[in-house]
Design a protein around this motif. Structure first.
Motif, PDB file in Angstrom:
ATOM      1  N   PHE A   4      49.876  39.631  36.551  1.00  0.00           N
ATOM      2  CA  PHE A   4      49.046  38.784  35.701  1.00  0.00           C
ATOM      3  C   PHE A   4      49.583  38.859  34.286  1.00  0.00           C
ATOM      4  O   PHE A   4      49.769  39.946  33.736  1.00  0.00           O
ATOM      5  N   THR A   5      49.860  37.712  33.693  1.00  0.00           N
ATOM      6  CA  THR A   5      50.337  37.641  32.322  1.00  0.00           C
ATOM      7  C   THR A   5      49.269  36.960  31.481  1.00  0.00           C
ATOM      8  O   THR A   5      48.792  35.875  31.834  1.00  0.00           O
ATOM      9  N   ARG A   6      48.893  37.597  30.404  1.00  0.00           N
ATOM     10  CA  ARG A   6      47.894  36.998  29.519  1.00  0.00           C
ATOM     11  C   ARG A   6      48.416  35.662  29.003  1.00  0.00           C
ATOM     12  O   ARG A   6      49.618  35.500  28.773  1.00  0.00           O
ATOM     13  N   PRO A   7      47.521  34.694  28.859  1.00  0.00           N
ATOM     14  CA  PRO A   7      47.942  33.339  28.466  1.00  0.00           C
ATOM     15  C   PRO A   7      48.864  33.295  27.243  1.00  0.00           C
ATOM     16  O   PRO A   7      49.824  32.531  27.212  1.00  0.00           O
ATOM     17  N   GLU A   8      48.599  34.118  26.253  1.00  0.00           N
ATOM     18  CA  GLU A   8      49.405  34.058  25.027  1.00  0.00           C
ATOM     19  C   GLU A   8      50.835  34.597  25.211  1.00  0.00           C
ATOM     20  O   GLU A   8      51.692  34.412  24.357  1.00  0.00           O
ATOM     21  N   TYR A   9      51.092  35.254  26.345  1.00  0.00           N
ATOM     22  CA  TYR A   9      52.426  35.789  26.617  1.00  0.00           C
ATOM     23  C   TYR A   9      53.164  35.039  27.724  1.00  0.00           C
ATOM     24  O   TYR A   9      54.279  35.411  28.093  1.00  0.00           O
ATOM     25  N   ARG A  10      52.557  34.009  28.265  1.00  0.00           N
ATOM     26  CA  ARG A  10      53.180  33.250  29.345  1.00  0.00           C
ATOM     27  C   ARG A  10      54.371  32.435  28.836  1.00  0.00           C
ATOM     28  O   ARG A  10      54.480  32.153  27.649  1.00  0.00           O
ATOM     29  N   TYR A  14      58.121  37.390  30.872  1.00  0.00           N
ATOM     30  CA  TYR A  14      57.588  38.733  31.087  1.00  0.00           C
ATOM     31  C   TYR A  14      57.102  38.952  32.515  1.00  0.00           C
ATOM     32  O   TYR A  14      57.329  40.011  33.097  1.00  0.00           O
TER      33      TYR A  14
END
Length: 64
Positions: A4-10, A14
């Motif tokens: 799971f990647t947080r939206p701000e890091y998509r 990563y």
């Protein structure tokens, strides 16, 4: 496996880097890596397929 990647890091790679490292670690132990996501989750499927997982039914798996 799920990543799971947080939206701000998509869209920075990563998720793919993390999934690649985890997949390699599992396979290094001579175990089967299993990717779990909803079939309609195309971003997740794209990462899995780029890492060599294949769609089997509703699952993507690495096949040796």
């Amino acid at each position: 496996m799920q990543v799971f990647t947080r939206p701000e890091y998509r869209k920075n790679g990563y998720g793919r880097m993390t999934a690649a490292a985890a997949t390699q670690a599992v396979m290094k132990q001579d175990k089967l890596a299993l990717w779990v996501c909803q079939v309609e989750n195309m971003p997740s499927r794209k990462i899995a397929e780029n890492l060599g997982y294949i769609l089997l039914g509703g699952e993507l798996r690495i096949v040796k």
